[in-house]
Design a protein around this motif. Structure first.
Motif, short mmCIF file in Angstrom:
data_model
loop_
_atom_site.label_atom_id
_atom_site.label_comp_id
_atom_site.label_asym_id
_atom_site.label_seq_id
_atom_site.Cartn_x
_atom_site.Cartn_y
_atom_site.Cartn_z
N SER A 17 5.70 14.41 1.46
CA SER A 17 4.76 13.28 1.43
C SER A 17 5.44 12.01 0.93
CB SER A 17 3.55 13.61 0.55
OG SER A 17 3.93 14.02 -0.74
N THR A 48 2.61 1.80 -3.40
CA THR A 48 1.65 2.29 -4.39
C THR A 48 1.33 3.77 -4.14
OG1 THR A 48 0.66 0.08 -4.51
CG2 THR A 48 -0.63 1.92 -5.38
N SER A 49 1.13 4.14 -2.89
CA SER A 49 0.81 5.53 -2.54
C SER A 49 1.96 6.47 -2.89
CB SER A 49 0.48 5.64 -1.05
OG SER A 49 -0.61 4.82 -0.70
N PHE A 96 5.54 8.37 3.06
CA PHE A 96 5.18 7.02 2.59
C PHE A 96 6.40 6.09 2.56
CE2 PHE A 96 1.37 9.16 0.79
CZ PHE A 96 0.43 8.37 1.42
N ILE A 115 0.83 -1.21 0.00
CA ILE A 115 0.00 0.00 0.00
C ILE A 115 0.86 1.26 0.00
CG2 ILE A 115 -1.66 1.33 1.37
CD1 ILE A 115 -2.80 -1.39 2.32
#
Length: 401
Positions: free
Chosen positions: A96, A86-87, A100, A83
């Motif tokens: 950001s 992918t983010s 992640f 996840i």
């Protein structure tokens, strides 16, 4: 499952951690340009943020796996990894992206802690060192192909595709593990997941002289490796101007480490972990000393063929240090394997990551900070091994280790 499939699966579970680091290296410059990073040393934070999440979260996976078994926590960590990767492909800013990457590291920690716990569930002593060496041999194929893979991925798009690629690979490994890996945890070793129980487990680990000192030695030695990874792009492209040949130079050293791990798997049963790893540590110190002297008193920059030979010889020692030091640290802690792997993994990765970040951030346009870092950590690593062994190197404690 058979031994070959077991080794392959454990190697791939650990390899998605290496993939998350090494595949990024060719894209750091493009990431910095795309997200407005002006200081080139700050691009290294893409690696450091991942290692931060990876190191801290290891503290939790071990006690959890000693309570609930290996499969469920491992599947959870893999899902977080997929996840987060992918983010990260769709982030609008550098901050950001770092967030992640931190989350991706938190998920990936499960693959390090629980994989080693699974190996310890199944094997012990020299057998564990042999299996870990074979796992490390397969694991080292990733640094051979990852930078080139990252560069190849960017042919079809930009750096965002690298994260999609990571997510796809991790999802495939997750499916393989879900279908084929049984639970290896012995219910008789189950520990309650309470603060008191966790603290007791940590005390067992931290008060074992051999486990603690070998972990600290590993932390410093792997700090040199992390320091190289942080500054590899700046050295190979900035100083030596290799351009598209950067992945080839990176792979040549990784191949050396993979071959060394294979040799260790063949020799450890005959000579033992202590003889091989202690000899390799002294070899690492000797090569680092020569390298420092050549860097200070020789021509600058050190001719690239000579630089590559010295670096490859130093990294060859890691094939005999990494898996053996890890097995020596885990050997007396089989009854708390999950917690042990957790604490030792945290100390090794957090310490190594911090030392590597320090070495990487010391980059000043020359190779001297990296080379001096190699020398210093080898001296400190030797001191910790001498403490662990009460001053006696090359002395097996029993025929199994």
């Amino acid at each position: 499952m058979g031994k070959v499939e077991f080794i392959g699966m454990m190697a791939m579970l650990m390899a998605i951690n290496a993939l998350a680091i090494d595949i990024m290296l060719p894209g750091l410059q493009q990431i910095g340009a795309s997200l407005g990073v002006t200081n080139e040393n700050h691009r290294q934070y893409v690696i450091s943020a991942y290692l931060l999440g990876f190191s801290i979260s290891q503290l939790f996976y071990g006690p959890i796996s000693d309570r609930f078994g290996r499969r469920k926590p491992l599947l959870f960590g893999l899902a977080v990894y997929v996840i987060a990767a992918t983010s990260a492909a769709f982030v609008p800013s550098f901050a950001s992206l770092l967030f992640f990457r931190l989350i991706q590291g938190i998920g990936s920690a499960a693959t390090r802690v629980i994989t080693i716990s699974i190996v310890r569930d199944v094997y012990g002593g020299r057998q564990m060192a042999e299996v870990m060496s074979l796992i490390m041999m397969v694991f080292m194929i990733v640094p051979v192909i990852a930078p080139g893979t990252g560069q190849a991925v960017m042919i079809f798009g930009d750096w965002h595709l690298i994260f999609i690629f990571m997510a796809v690979i991790a999802a495939a490994v997750t499916l393989w593990m879900y279908i084929r890996l049984p639970e290896t945890f012995d219910p008789a070793d189950q520990r309650p997941f309470t603060l008191k129980s966790v603290a007791q487990g940590f005390k067992i680990v931290l008060t074992n002289r051999v486990a603690l000192c070998y972990t600290l030695a590993s932390a410093f030695l792997f700090g040199a490796l992390f320091g190289f990874i942080n500054s590899a792009q700046q050295i190979y492209i900035g100083i030596y101007e290799l351009g598209i040949w950067f992945p080839v130079a990176f792979a040549s050293v990784a191949i050396t480490m993979a071959f060394s791990s294979f040799m260790n798997s063949r020799l450890v049963g005959r000579f033992g972990m202590r003889r091989l790893s202690h000899g390799a540590l002294l070899g690492f110190l000797t090569i680092s000393t020569i390298w420092v002297l050549l860097t200070i008193f020789g021509p600058y920059p050190t001719p690239f063929p000579l630089y590559l030979v010295l670096f490859a010889l130093a990294m060859f020692q890691f094939g005999w240090i990494g898996s053996n030091f890890n097995a020596l640290a885990m050997e007396p802690l089989g009854h708390v394997a999950g917690t042990a792997s957790s604490v030792l993994g945290f100390m090794g990765t957090a310490g190594g990551g911090a030392i590597g970040a320090l070495i990487g951030q010391s980059f000043d346009g020359t190779t001297l900070p990296l080379v001096m870092g190699f020398f210093v950590v080898s001296v400190i690593g030797l001191i910790f091994v001498l403490i662990a062994e009460k001053g006696k190197l090359f002395h097996p404690h029993n025929p199994r280790v």
